[in-house]
Design an enzyme around this catalytic site. Structure first.
Site, short mmCIF file in Angstrom:
data_model
loop_
_atom_site.label_atom_id
_atom_site.label_comp_id
_atom_site.label_asym_id
_atom_site.label_seq_id
_atom_site.Cartn_x
_atom_site.Cartn_y
_atom_site.Cartn_z
N LYS A 1 -13.65 0.07 15.58
CA LYS A 1 -12.38 -0.74 15.93
C LYS A 1 -11.77 -0.64 17.24
CE LYS A 1 -10.82 -0.17 11.26
NZ LYS A 1 -10.26 0.39 9.91
N ASN B 1 0.79 -1.35 -0.03
CA ASN B 1 -0.06 -0.07 -0.12
C ASN B 1 0.81 1.17 -0.03
OD1 ASN B 1 0.51 0.82 2.91
ND2 ASN B 1 -0.23 -1.12 3.24
N LYS C 1 -11.42 -4.02 18.95
CA LYS C 1 -9.97 -4.54 19.09
C LYS C 1 -9.72 -4.21 20.83
CE LYS C 1 -8.58 -3.71 14.60
NZ LYS C 1 -7.24 -3.73 13.62
O1 PMT Z 1 2.88 5.95 6.63
P1 PMT Z 1 2.32 7.36 6.33
O2 PMT Z 1 2.36 7.61 4.52
O3 PMT Z 1 2.87 8.66 7.15
O4 PMT Z 1 0.60 7.52 6.30
C1 PMT Z 1 0.08 7.37 7.76
C2 PMT Z 1 -1.10 6.24 7.65
C3 PMT Z 1 -2.13 6.77 6.88
C4 PMT Z 1 -0.47 4.84 7.18
C5 PMT Z 1 -1.46 6.21 9.18
O5 PMT Z 1 -1.86 7.63 9.66
C6 PMT Z 1 -2.54 5.22 9.43
O6 PMT Z 1 -3.50 5.58 9.21
N1 PMT Z 1 -2.15 4.15 9.81
C7 PMT Z 1 -3.04 2.97 10.12
C8 PMT Z 1 -3.49 2.52 8.67
C9 PMT Z 1 -4.26 0.92 8.65
O7 PMT Z 1 -3.91 -0.12 8.24
O8 PMT Z 1 -5.22 1.36 9.30
P2 PMT Z 1 -6.72 0.20 9.56
O9 PMT Z 1 -7.89 1.03 9.66
O10 PMT Z 1 -6.66 -0.65 8.17
O11 PMT Z 1 -5.95 -0.68 10.70
C10 PMT Z 1 -6.52 -0.34 11.95
C11 PMT Z 1 -5.48 -0.46 12.92
O12 PMT Z 1 -5.05 -1.75 13.09
C12 PMT Z 1 -4.28 0.34 12.65
O13 PMT Z 1 -3.54 0.67 13.84
C13 PMT Z 1 -3.28 -1.06 11.93
O14 PMT Z 1 -1.88 -0.49 12.34
C14 PMT Z 1 -3.89 -2.08 12.84
N2 PMT Z 1 -3.61 -3.54 12.12
C15 PMT Z 1 -4.44 -3.54 10.97
C16 PMT Z 1 -4.05 -4.79 10.29
C17 PMT Z 1 -3.42 -5.92 10.89
N3 PMT Z 1 -3.43 -7.02 10.46
N4 PMT Z 1 -2.77 -5.64 12.03
C18 PMT Z 1 -2.71 -4.37 12.77
O15 PMT Z 1 -2.08 -4.12 13.73
#
Ligand code: PMT
Length: 422
Positions: A360, A232, A364
């Site tokens: 979330k 991504n 979580k």
């Molecule tokens: O890296 P940059 O370009 O600076 O951009 C920053 C960002 C947009 C990546 C950052 O601000 C952000 O939003 N990060 C989380 C991205 C994400 O995967 O979000 P999600 O809504 O899909 O996941 C929710 C949470 O679960 C996140 O904290 C993620 O790290 C965590 N997760 C998700 C899937 C997984 N298998 N394991 C996890 O720990």
């Protein structure tokens, strides 16, 4: 409006961005602040005292050794008058003087003489910003109770492009307003700001002193075959900014990073990983050795390829199908540990941001979640700026669009407050 009725002392130093000072005064007064302006000796070449007096409605202060001024509002009275001291623009020269505690003009003397929170909005050429001396001075300043606003990146007066542009005046005013609002009980405190800071000073410790923080950053790569992968757009900037600010706030940091083009910060332990499974085991191993706060900023791939081809897949067919299987949820697994650290997740959403972020947070079992709207084309993935809404089960705070480094500091300030009562 946290600045309503507060006294803001605006220091203006001598760079081209000083011509924006009258507009900044208007933005601050628009938020209800009483503004007095202090000009550094060279700033009057870029903006006139008369125009600043007209927009602020107050006399402009210029000289440290001015018998007339000292007979009226002298430098100590001025330092006491201020609830907030903001320097915008702050030149490289001014930052160097602040770093070394110099007091050779009215403005730098006021910085030493005031107990008000100090904000600086740097403005300079990109090479001057990147210069080792400037960065070393900023590192010194970061140890103190001084908040850095920006700078932004973009085209500069000299034609260069890069970091060093002063933030827009509206962003400076709003960021100061917001920061004041997040200082507990300050804006509506029966104590004056000065009294509040005197109380704070007794503790004399950094807000994350003694904490071990584990932070994930960047994307993961899920192999398809030896030469292809699913990933991504995460650049790692948000996570790396959090790591750097956490160190400046006194924490010991382990940064667990997917593949990014950023330099690993020398100030923290960095573990480089590729896939979600790698990141999962690196996080759990590290957290199990002792961790106070876990911040999941990485954009972890939700799925991986079920059967990774051992050799490069040939394009023999017009169509091909990949079977994907779900990756473990690193964040949820940390939060489900028998004695979990304080857990802060991120939510990257394109719609119904609050709804999905809150879902979330609950599903979580997190302490806090920071949601960003990644449908916007000016923030989020791979941008220098971001904006967040921070949710706990009981609270909601919006952090406006700003440079990721400044945003990281605001977010960690909120985390530090929650951890201290956790
Ligand atoms: O890296 P940059 O370009 O600076 O951009 C920053 C960002 C947009 C990546 C950052 O601000 C952000 O939003 N990060 C989380 C991205 C994400 O995967 O979000 P999600 O809504 O899909 O996941 C929710 C949470 O679960 C996140 O904290 C993620 O790290 C965590 N997760 C998700 C899937 C997984 N298998 N394991 C996890 O720990």
């Amino acid at each position: 409006m946290a600045l309503q009725n507060l006294n803001v002392l605006l220091g203006v130093t001598g760079g081209i961005a000083a011509y924006k000072a009258p507009d900044l005064v208007r933005k601050l007064t628009g938020l209800g602040a009483n503004v007095r302006v202090v000009l550094s000796p060279s700033s009057a070449a870029f903006v006139t005292p008369l125009s600043l007096q007209a927009v602020s409605g107050n006399p402009v202060h210029q000289y440290l050794l001015d018998p007339e001024a000292e007979a009226g509002m002298g430098h100590i009275e001025l330092a006491r008058w201020a609830d907030v001291l903001l320097i915008a623009p702050a030149t490289a020269h001014c930052i160097a003087k602040l770093a070394h505690g110099m007091a050779d003009d009215l403005l730098t003397t006021l910085v030493l003489a005031t107990t008000a929170p100090v904000f600086i909005a740097p403005a300079m050429n990109q090479q001057m910003w990147a210069a080792q001396a400037t960065q070393a001075n900023l590192a010194i300043i970061a140890q103190r109770d001084i908040t850095l606003l920006g700078p932004a990146s973009g085209e500069q007066a000299c034609g260069d492009i890069g970091y060093g542009r002063m933030l827009e005046t509206i962003d400076i005013a709003e960021q100061v307003d917001h920061a004041i609002a997040t200082m507990p009980n300050v804006a509506n405190n029966p104590l004056t700001m000065s009294e509040h800071h005197a109380v704070d000073d007794h503790t004399n410790s950094l807000p994350l002193q003694g904490k071990h923080i584990v932070i994930t950053a960047g994307p993961t790569r899920e192999a398809i075959d030896p030469v292809r992968y699913i990933s991504n757009h995460s650049s790692g900037k948000m996570g790396y900014s959090l790591a750097m600010q956490a160190v400046e706030m006194g924490a010991t940091v382990t940064l667990i990073s997917g593949p990014v083009d950023l330099h690993a910060p020398a100030v923290c332990r960095v573990l480089q990983v590729q896939s979600a499974l790698d990141m999962h085991s690196a996080v759990l191993n590290t957290v199990n050795q002792g961790c106070d706060i876990f911040i999941a900023c990485a954009a972890v791939a939700d799925y991986r390829v079920a059967d990774v081809a051992a050799q490069k897949i040939k394009k023999d067919n017009d169509e091909m199908q990949l079977t994907l299987v779900k990756n473990p949820d690193i964040l949820a697994d940390v939060a489900a540990l028998p004695t979990p650290p304080f857990t802060l997740g991120f939510a990257a959403e394109t719609h119904d941001v609050e709804h999905y972020a809150r879902a979330k947070l609950t599903r979580k079992k997190l302490n806090m979640i920071a949601a960003n709207d990644v449908s916007r084309d000016d923030i989020g993935f791979n941008h220098s700026d971001n904006a967040l809404t921070v949710f706990t089960p009981e609270t909601q705070i919006s952090l406006p669009k700003q440079d990721k480094l400044a945003l990281a500091k605001q977010l960690l300030t909120i985390v530090a407050k929650h951890v201290s009562t956790h």
